[in-house]
Design an enzyme around this catalytic site. Structure first.
Site, PDB file in Angstrom:
ATOM      1  N   LYS A 138       0.706  -1.065  -0.026  1.00  0.00           N
ATOM      2  CA  LYS A 138       0.169  -0.001  -0.050  1.00  0.00           C
ATOM      3  C   LYS A 138       0.804   1.248  -0.026  1.00  0.00           C
ATOM      4  O   LYS A 138       0.479   2.360  -0.794  1.00  0.00           O
ATOM      5  CB  LYS A 138      -1.117  -0.055   1.296  1.00  0.00           C
ATOM      6  CG  LYS A 138      -2.264  -0.898   1.010  1.00  0.00           C
ATOM      7  CD  LYS A 138      -3.288  -0.824   2.162  1.00  0.00           C
ATOM      8  CE  LYS A 138      -4.435  -1.433   1.843  1.00  0.00           C
ATOM      9  NZ  LYS A 138      -4.322  -2.821   1.249  1.00  0.00           N
ATOM     10  N   GLU A 222      -3.319   7.124   7.200  1.00  0.00           N
ATOM     11  CA  GLU A 222      -4.012   7.822   6.368  1.00  0.00           C
ATOM     12  C   GLU A 222      -5.226   8.796   6.803  1.00  0.00           C
ATOM     13  O   GLU A 222      -5.921   8.319   8.094  1.00  0.00           O
ATOM     14  CB  GLU A 222      -4.667   7.158   4.896  1.00  0.00           C
ATOM     15  CG  GLU A 222      -3.657   6.482   4.326  1.00  0.00           C
ATOM     16  CD  GLU A 222      -4.271   5.718   2.930  1.00  0.00           C
ATOM     17  OE1 GLU A 222      -3.444   5.528   2.069  1.00  0.00           O
ATOM     18  OE2 GLU A 222      -5.591   5.440   3.076  1.00  0.00           O
ATOM     19  N   HIS A 257     -15.406  -3.763   6.582  1.00  0.00           N
ATOM     20  CA  HIS A 257     -14.616  -3.341   5.359  1.00  0.00           C
ATOM     21  C   HIS A 257     -14.790  -4.530   4.366  1.00  0.00           C
ATOM     22  O   HIS A 257     -13.885  -4.615   3.361  1.00  0.00           O
ATOM     23  CB  HIS A 257     -12.849  -3.250   5.658  1.00  0.00           C
ATOM     24  CG  HIS A 257     -12.929  -2.228   6.782  1.00  0.00           C
ATOM     25  ND1 HIS A 257     -13.206  -0.736   6.515  1.00  0.00           N
ATOM     26  CD2 HIS A 257     -12.335  -2.155   7.905  1.00  0.00           C
ATOM     27  CE1 HIS A 257     -12.988  -0.165   7.730  1.00  0.00           C
ATOM     28  NE2 HIS A 257     -12.326  -1.078   8.512  1.00  0.00           N
ATOM     29  N   ARG A 315      -6.022  -8.582  -9.721  1.00  0.00           N
ATOM     30  CA  ARG A 315      -6.729 -10.103 -10.242  1.00  0.00           C
ATOM     31  C   ARG A 315      -8.256  -9.749 -10.447  1.00  0.00           C
ATOM     32  O   ARG A 315      -8.584  -8.528 -10.302  1.00  0.00           O
ATOM     33  CB  ARG A 315      -6.743 -11.051  -8.719  1.00  0.00           C
ATOM     34  CG  ARG A 315      -7.219 -10.116  -7.740  1.00  0.00           C
ATOM     35  CD  ARG A 315      -7.359 -11.020  -6.270  1.00  0.00           C
ATOM     36  NE  ARG A 315      -7.779 -10.228  -4.924  1.00  0.00           N
ATOM     37  CZ  ARG A 315      -8.914  -9.632  -4.701  1.00  0.00           C
ATOM     38  NH1 ARG A 315     -10.095  -9.794  -5.626  1.00  0.00           N
ATOM     39  NH2 ARG A 315      -9.128  -8.949  -3.553  1.00  0.00           N
TER      40      ARG A 315
END
Length: 699
Positions: A138, A222, A257, A315
């Site tokens: 990330k 973040e 999530h 993917r």
């Protein structure tokens, strides 16, 4: 709506008309299991490509094993067998496969595996290993995106992972912030931190989950967008320099999530915003030399309309069917074309949006009990694909059949229910109807929750965001209420019908099969036949009296609960293939009725699921001694925080149980002393209700 699930016997050879450089794929090994393996096989069967399935011992009877042209046992370990890349490559070469498709999950985003496949002279149906590496981190991916001019959420992606540095960076960014595992995905290793006081414990939890899931506990920090939408762009790239986007999917409605319902296109997205996001996604793909199918995920600020790069999944996504239905394209077919070094089938200007599509993930889980994953046998399974006019509107992607087990070893997803229609409003009505007519018996599912979600006024209006489920929790989660009297009636009628059928079958083998004593209809001389039974439904008791009648008005059913007495007249019923059609007071309903081995009766009506216990089969289900804590589900004990003799406080963490990718904390319900621990770290709890820890309560 294009049909993807076509006959396996259609032998149309998949070949290219373009010039040299083509790598023909005649046999494909699928390094995966379940629904995605079956989905890939469907396209291969249409194209005449032979498929090789791999399976662990736990999957020996699985649907994907039956569908394949060739099968190979890869060992006894349920999960690790599918993660042994060297063994999968060896098998592919041994059986003469030219390519390996990784599906999603398992090794699909493992750069070492992709590289090893290519090094072995095989084709990896996916992106280059370098792209997997660049997008797998990330922090690294965000740096690449910033260099490529793709806007990212403000945050810290540095190498200094000390708690002090991370806290300082969080203060600079300003709370709330999001902690994410650097190598994370699928909602694992993520925490929202609202203030500095919570930061240390949330960081520790994030690191622990990241290390267990990804063998790497590095995190990034973040800015947390408080009113976000999760909008992702499907991209495709070939080896000839072309990159296109196949529009967007809105995956905002999530829990923990994890996506729940996805749709395409995103509601309310303007053509200008769609193009801007699509162009940014293509820029992201070009920045890492991408090839094949990929999904670029963005956070869309609902308040400002700004969007930020979040991550790229290298993917095919679980939710790819909604893109297939609005573009009329088979994305697995596209993957195979690119893998064979062919150009993309369509240019950007040739791609169009057709109608609207939703996908709902059908899980064996209990939303009313914290979404606990479930296990058990699919005793009854009737998907809604036989509904009138469903052929071009309803699709079910699955890897299971009636009689299969949903086990503790794998994700508890039963299927993906996908619908399509000309517009969002009509497509959503299709989804509601399909959910009401999806019958799954033998275990608890999330269908009732999905139906309430689809029927919520804000969802219908397209007002979706990632906080949707927490915000509307009270409207979506079931609160115990008195079941309608019709449920007691249906249970009683269906139970009696089954008894009558069983006795009739036995009577056929007697000397006088027509004797009234060979009937199960409560025959009473010169009186109407009558049956009485007491039932408990979801904790509420009631007595049902069924009186048969020989006249044209039908029978009478009387339901007596503590609250009221209800009389149903003109009662008629029929049963066919587990579906019971009952007419009560002139109103006819169809429900699935499953009579379980433990004596319980499961009634599924209009998406609602009721468990009914006849008094005759009632039993004490307590499985643990007084003072003990029991397992909420089967699973593996991954951590034990106490030892015998410890004094614990109410709410103190005692044990962590993992089941189906979820960590479940077992906490002390009261203050006391631990007197026994029945399971140690690494041991498997085989069933729900097993005693885990015993606490002697303080006097």
């Amino acid at each position: 709506m294009p049909s993807v699930g076509v006959s396996r016997w259609t032998q149309q050879r998949f070949s290219s008309s373009s010039a040299g450089g083509i790598k023909n794929i005649d046999k494909l090994l699928i390094a995966n299991r379940g629904e995605i393996a079956c989905r890939i096989m469907q396209t291969c069967q249409r194209l005449g490509i032979a498929t090789v399935a791999v399976f662990s011992d736990a999957d020996s009877e699985a649907l994907h094993v039956d569908m394949a042209d060739q099968v190979y046992n890869i060992g006894s370990a349920p999960k690790d067998s599918y993660l042994d890349g060297n063994n999968l490559i060896r098998i592919a070469k041994e059986v003469g496969a030219q390519a390996i498709h990784p599906g999603y999950g398992f090794l699909s985003e493992n750069e070492q595996f992709a590289s090893a496949v290519e090094a072995a002279g095989l084709t990896f149906v996916g992106p280059p290993s370098s792209a997997i590496r660049d997008m797998g981190s990330k922090s690294a991916s965000k740096n690449i995106m910033i260099d490529a001019g793709v806007r990212c959420v403000p945050g810290y992606h540095g190498e200094d992972q000390s708690t002090e540095t991370l806290m300082k960076e969080a203060e600079k960014i300003t709370y709330p912030v999001m902690l994410k595992a650097v190598l994370g995905g699928g909602g694992k290793g993520m925490r929202i931190v609202k203030n500095a006081e919570d930061f240390p414990k949330d960081l520790e939890a994030c690191r622990t989950e990241a290390m267990k899931s990804f063998k790497d506990d590095r995190v990034l920090v973040e800015k947390y967008i408080e009113n976000p939408r999760h909008v992702e762009i499907q991209v495709f790239a070939d080896n000839h320099g072309d990159v296109v986007y196949l529009f967007e999917r809105d995956c905002s409605v999530q829990r923990r999530h994890q996506k729940v319902i996805e749709e395409a296109p995103a509601p309310g997205l303007t053509p200008e915003r769609r193009k801007a996001m699509g162009d940014a996604a293509c820029d992201a793909a070009r920045a890492v030399g991408y090839r094949g199918a990929g999904t670029v995920e963005f956070i869309l600020d609902n308040d400002t309309g700004d969007f930020y790069f979040m991550e790229m999944n290298t993917r095919l996504q679980v939710e790819h069917p909604v893109t297939e239905l609005i573009t009329k394209q088979d994305l697995v077919h596209w993957q195979l074309k690119v893998a064979q070094n062919e150009p993309l089938p369509l240019k950007q200007e040739e791609l169009k949006i057709h109608g609207h599509s939703f996908e709902a993930r059908i899980y064996a889980e209990d939303p009313d009990n914290g979404f606990l994953p479930g296990t058990g046998t699919l005793e009854y399974l009737r998907p809604p694909t036989s509904l009138p006019m469903s052929e071009n509107h309803v699709r079910v992607d699955t890897g299971v059949r009636e009689g299969d087990e949903v086990s503790v070893y794998y994700d508890p997803m039963i299927s993906k229910l996908i619908v399509w229609d000309e517009d969002r409003h009509t497509a959503l009505r299709r989804m509601e109807l399909a959910l009401k007519n999806y019958y799954i018996g033998g275990l608890t599912t999330n269908i009732k929750f999905l139906l309430r979600l689809a029927q919520h006024p804000q969802f219908k209006a397209g007002d979706v965001h990632t906080n949707f489920i927490p915000q509307h929790h009270d409207a979506l989660i079931f609160k115990p209420t008195i079941p309608p009297p019709s449920i007691f009636a249906i249970a009683s009628i269906s139970s009696q019908m089954l008894k009558e059928n069983a006795v009739s079958e036995q009577a056929e083998h007697t000397a006088d099969p027509f004797s009234p004593w060979s009937e199960a209809d409560s025959f009473r001389y010169n009186l109407p036949a009558e049956t009485r039974e007491r039932f408990t439904v979801e904790g509420f008791e009631g007595e049902v009296v069924v009186t048969s009648s020989d006249d044209s008005e039908g029978g009478v059913v009387v339901v007596q609960t503590a609250e009221k007495k209800t009389v149903f007249r003109n009662v008629a019923a029929s049963m066919n293939d587990g579906l019971v059609e009952v007419s009560l007071n002139g109103l006819t309903t169809t429900s699935a009725v499953v009579h379980k081995a433990d004596g319980d009766i499961q009634v599924i009506l209009n998406g609602e699921d009721f468990t009914i216990t006849p008094e005759s089969s009632r039993f004490d289900s307590a499985t643990a001694v007084a003072g003990s804590l029991v397992s909420p589900m089967p699973g593996e004990v991954v951590k034990v925080e106490v030892k015998v003799g410890d004094h614990v406080e109410a709410g103190q963490l005692l044990m962590v149980l993992e089941a189906m990718k979820m960590l479940n904390e077992i906490k002390a319900p009261t203050t006391g002393v631990v007197t026994a621990i029945y399971y140690n770290q690494g041991q498997l709890v085989n069933q729900k209700g097993e005693a885990l820890i015993n606490i002697e309560v303080d006097a």
